[in-house]
Scaffold this motif. Structure first.
Motif, mmCIF file in Angstrom:
data_model
loop_
_atom_site.group_PDB
_atom_site.id
_atom_site.type_symbol
_atom_site.label_atom_id
_atom_site.label_comp_id
_atom_site.label_asym_id
_atom_site.label_seq_id
_atom_site.Cartn_x
_atom_site.Cartn_y
_atom_site.Cartn_z
ATOM 1 N N ALA A 188 27.434 7.654 -22.416
ATOM 2 C CA ALA A 188 28.865 7.894 -22.628
ATOM 3 C C ALA A 188 29.338 7.122 -23.857
ATOM 4 O O ALA A 188 30.143 6.194 -23.760
ATOM 5 N N PRO A 189 28.866 7.505 -25.046
ATOM 6 C CA PRO A 189 29.225 6.766 -26.270
ATOM 7 C C PRO A 189 30.706 6.813 -26.603
ATOM 8 O O PRO A 189 31.250 5.850 -27.151
ATOM 9 N N LEU A 190 31.380 7.922 -26.270
ATOM 10 C CA LEU A 190 32.809 8.009 -26.567
ATOM 11 C C LEU A 190 33.605 7.059 -25.672
ATOM 12 O O LEU A 190 34.609 6.480 -26.108
ATOM 13 N N PHE A 191 33.146 6.883 -24.432
ATOM 14 C CA PHE A 191 33.814 5.947 -23.529
ATOM 15 C C PHE A 191 33.687 4.521 -24.055
ATOM 16 O O PHE A 191 34.655 3.749 -24.026
ATOM 17 N N VAL A 192 32.502 4.157 -24.529
ATOM 18 C CA VAL A 192 32.290 2.819 -25.081
ATOM 19 C C VAL A 192 33.196 2.606 -26.290
ATOM 20 O O VAL A 192 33.841 1.552 -26.434
ATOM 21 N N THR A 193 33.277 3.616 -27.161
ATOM 22 C CA THR A 193 34.134 3.528 -28.345
ATOM 23 C C THR A 193 35.596 3.428 -27.938
ATOM 24 O O THR A 193 36.361 2.638 -28.510
ATOM 25 N N TRP A 194 35.988 4.212 -26.936
ATOM 26 C CA TRP A 194 37.369 4.187 -26.433
ATOM 27 C C TRP A 194 37.723 2.805 -25.898
ATOM 28 O O TRP A 194 38.797 2.267 -26.205
ATOM 29 N N PHE A 195 36.828 2.200 -25.137
ATOM 30 C CA PHE A 195 37.088 0.877 -24.577
ATOM 31 C C PHE A 195 37.264 -0.159 -25.686
ATOM 32 O O PHE A 195 38.123 -1.041 -25.587
ATOM 33 N N GLN A 196 36.474 -0.046 -26.737
ATOM 34 C CA GLN A 196 36.594 -0.985 -27.847
ATOM 35 C C GLN A 196 37.926 -0.821 -28.570
ATOM 36 O O GLN A 196 38.539 -1.811 -28.995
ATOM 37 N N CYS A 197 38.386 0.411 -28.709
ATOM 38 C CA CYS A 197 39.696 0.650 -29.329
ATOM 39 C C CYS A 197 40.816 0.108 -28.444
ATOM 40 O O CYS A 197 41.794 -0.475 -28.940
ATOM 41 N N VAL B 146 43.163 10.096 -37.148
ATOM 42 C CA VAL B 146 42.131 11.105 -36.868
ATOM 43 C C VAL B 146 40.891 10.817 -37.711
ATOM 44 O O VAL B 146 39.754 10.885 -37.219
ATOM 45 N N THR B 147 41.107 10.490 -38.981
ATOM 46 C CA THR B 147 39.987 10.120 -39.857
ATOM 47 C C THR B 147 39.346 8.820 -39.385
ATOM 48 O O THR B 147 38.119 8.681 -39.399
ATOM 49 N N PHE B 148 40.166 7.867 -38.972
ATOM 50 C CA PHE B 148 39.658 6.592 -38.445
ATOM 51 C C PHE B 148 38.790 6.833 -37.216
ATOM 52 O O PHE B 148 37.703 6.251 -37.090
ATOM 53 N N ALA B 149 39.250 7.698 -36.321
ATOM 54 C CA ALA B 149 38.481 8.016 -35.119
ATOM 55 C C ALA B 149 37.152 8.679 -35.478
ATOM 56 O O ALA B 149 36.105 8.356 -34.900
ATOM 57 N N THR B 150 37.204 9.601 -36.438
ATOM 58 C CA THR B 150 35.977 10.259 -36.897
ATOM 59 C C THR B 150 34.991 9.248 -37.444
ATOM 60 O O THR B 150 33.781 9.317 -37.178
ATOM 61 N N MET B 151 35.503 8.281 -38.177
ATOM 62 C CA MET B 151 34.661 7.267 -38.809
ATOM 63 C C MET B 151 33.959 6.396 -37.773
ATOM 64 O O MET B 151 32.735 6.236 -37.806
ATOM 65 N N ILE B 152 34.704 5.845 -36.826
ATOM 66 C CA ILE B 152 34.087 4.917 -35.874
ATOM 67 C C ILE B 152 33.213 5.645 -34.856
ATOM 68 O O ILE B 152 32.164 5.132 -34.451
ATOM 69 N N VAL B 153 33.608 6.861 -34.473
ATOM 70 C CA VAL B 153 32.771 7.632 -33.537
ATOM 71 C C VAL B 153 31.458 8.020 -34.210
ATOM 72 O O VAL B 153 30.380 7.916 -33.600
ATOM 73 N N SER B 154 31.530 8.450 -35.469
ATOM 74 C CA SER B 154 30.312 8.840 -36.191
ATOM 75 C C SER B 154 29.377 7.653 -36.358
ATOM 76 O O SER B 154 28.158 7.776 -36.168
ATOM 77 N N ASN B 155 29.937 6.496 -36.714
ATOM 78 C CA ASN B 155 29.110 5.301 -36.869
ATOM 79 C C ASN B 155 28.423 4.924 -35.562
ATOM 80 O O ASN B 155 27.234 4.564 -35.540
ATOM 81 N N ASN B 156 29.159 4.993 -34.457
ATOM 82 C CA ASN B 156 28.580 4.641 -33.160
ATOM 83 C C ASN B 156 27.533 5.653 -32.705
ATOM 84 O O ASN B 156 26.506 5.283 -32.122
ATOM 85 N N LEU B 157 27.778 6.933 -32.971
ATOM 86 C CA LEU B 157 26.801 7.952 -32.590
ATOM 87 C C LEU B 157 25.548 7.852 -33.461
ATOM 88 O O LEU B 157 24.432 8.113 -32.983
ATOM 89 N N ILE C 254 44.089 7.263 -27.708
ATOM 90 C CA ILE C 254 44.635 8.507 -27.151
ATOM 91 C C ILE C 254 43.771 9.700 -27.560
ATOM 92 O O ILE C 254 43.477 10.582 -26.748
ATOM 93 N N ILE C 255 43.364 9.720 -28.822
ATOM 94 C CA ILE C 255 42.553 10.832 -29.335
ATOM 95 C C ILE C 255 41.257 10.983 -28.554
ATOM 96 O O ILE C 255 40.794 12.097 -28.280
ATOM 97 N N LEU C 256 40.649 9.866 -28.178
ATOM 98 C CA LEU C 256 39.330 9.906 -27.543
ATOM 99 C C LEU C 256 39.364 10.373 -26.086
ATOM 100 O O LEU C 256 38.330 10.789 -25.557
ATOM 101 N N ILE C 257 40.515 10.328 -25.439
ATOM 102 C CA ILE C 257 40.589 10.729 -24.022
ATOM 103 C C ILE C 257 40.205 12.198 -23.833
ATOM 104 O O ILE C 257 39.321 12.508 -23.022
ATOM 105 N N PRO C 258 40.824 13.160 -24.547
ATOM 106 C CA PRO C 258 40.383 14.560 -24.382
ATOM 107 C C PRO C 258 38.955 14.791 -24.863
ATOM 108 O O PRO C 258 38.246 15.644 -24.317
ATOM 109 N N LEU C 259 38.521 14.032 -25.876
ATOM 110 C CA LEU C 259 37.149 14.189 -26.355
ATOM 111 C C LEU C 259 36.148 13.729 -25.295
ATOM 112 O O LEU C 259 35.088 14.340 -25.127
#
Length: 330
Positions: free
Chosen positions: A44-53, A95-106, A213-218
């Motif tokens: 659950a990489p998005l959950f980990v990223t969400w928790f960090q945010c 949105v760009t910030f979210a793309t950046m950190i999610v991509s780096n983590n993935l 907020i952005i990461l919740i639906p994702l």
């Protein structure tokens, strides 16, 4: 007296640089453990990223409250992410910030820590391209030469990973996406900063709040919510300790980055980051017992050398421009 002052200055710089290195390296290794270790075993990489945010948002909110309660002891810019006018201006950047950190983590999830720097090494190249496309900024031949060196090192690294059978196409893709998102974010950020009174910390607060907020639906679309709810280690102290360390480190990186630039310079910060990446790669190969070929190491040093020389070239160009235009017109 002068020597004591200089010594104190050198100690301050050394402590800040060491802090940046430690926090950055710890964050990478903690995140790698959270993303792909057998002991954690949570897909659950998005959950980990969400928790960090969320953690960064809570820290910023706490500092904001403390600053209003103890204004003489704690400093934090005033503002709220609930402001509708601010939301309209900052959310597209988030949105760009979210793309950046999610991509780096993935990227980190699918590639080895040793290859992580190479996977994200084209940031400089994308920055040159996007600066020309969006800002009309032309690049000198020496800078273009540095970009060619970086690309050569990147492709050599890809080739060596492929030969070794450890190349992750998915991880490399997210590395490229993260490399593209960072300069996009930097370019867009210049237009958004006036909306937050040029306050970097306030922008960080808003970005982390909106990204949460952005990461919740994702997370829902990626079917991570049931995975987390049914996770066998959901109440494990070790798991939440790592999650908390990762979240605090994510916030601390922003703090030490700003502090390192403040006590040194942007050039020194870039050199420090490049050297840190080299040291991190060496640690990773030793920690995980990885044996790499000579050409693999050559790819790393090619990228590192190209990146450091690019930083040096840009710094010299800025000094030349400053001397020609004058301090009152730059």
């Amino acid at each position: 007296m002068v020597s004591e002052t200089l010594f104190a200055k050198y100690v301050q710089v050394a402590v800040v640089v060491l802090g940046y290195w430690v926090v950055s390296i710890v964050t990478v290794f903690v995140n790698k453990t959270l993303f792909s270790s057998d002991k954690i075993d949570l897909d659950a990489p998005l959950f980990v990223t969400w928790f960090q945010c969320v953690t960064s948002t809570v820290i910023c909110f706490t500092l904001k409250v403390l600053a209003s309660t103890f204004p003489n002891k704690v400093s934090f810019p005033s503002g709220t992410p609930l402001d509708r006018a601010v939301f309209k201006k900052v959310f597209p950047l988030s949105v760009t910030f979210a793309t950046m950190i999610v991509s780096n983590n993935l990227c980190l999830k699918y590639v080895d820590v040793a290859f992580y720097y190479i996977g994200r090494s084209l940031t400089t190249v994308f920055n040159v391209i996007l600066s020309y496309l969006f800002l009309g900024q032309k690049t000198s031949l020496p800078s273009i030469g540095c970009c060619i060196v970086i690309i050569s090192g990147f492709w050599l690294g890809i080739d060596q990973e492929s030969i070794a059978g450890s190349l992750s196409v998915t991880g490399t893709f997210f590395g490229l996406l993260g490399s593209l998102a960072l300069p996009l974010y930097s370019i867009h950020m210049k237009n958004v900063l006036p909306a937050v009174n040029q306050e970097i910390w306030l922008l960080s607060y808003y970005n982390n709040a909106y990204t949460s907020i952005i990461l919740i639906p994702l997370m829902a679309l990626n079917h991570e919510i049931p995975i987390v709810l049914n996770y066998h280690g959901l109440f494990s102290l070790y798991f939440w300790m790592l999650m908390t360390i990762g979240g605090v480190c994510g916030f601390a990186i922003g703090f030490f980055t700003g502090l390192q630039i403040k006590v040194t310079s942007p050039l020194t910060h870039n050199i420090s980051g490049t050297a840190k990446a080299c040291f991190q790669t060496v640690i990773a190969t030793q920690w995980f017992g990885e044996i790499k070929s000579g050409l693999w190491w050559l790819s790393n040093f090619t990228v590192l050398g190209g990146s450091m020389f690019y930083t040096y070239v840009k710094q010299q160009e800025m000094k030349k421009e400053y001397s020609l235009v004058g301090p009152n017109k730059v």
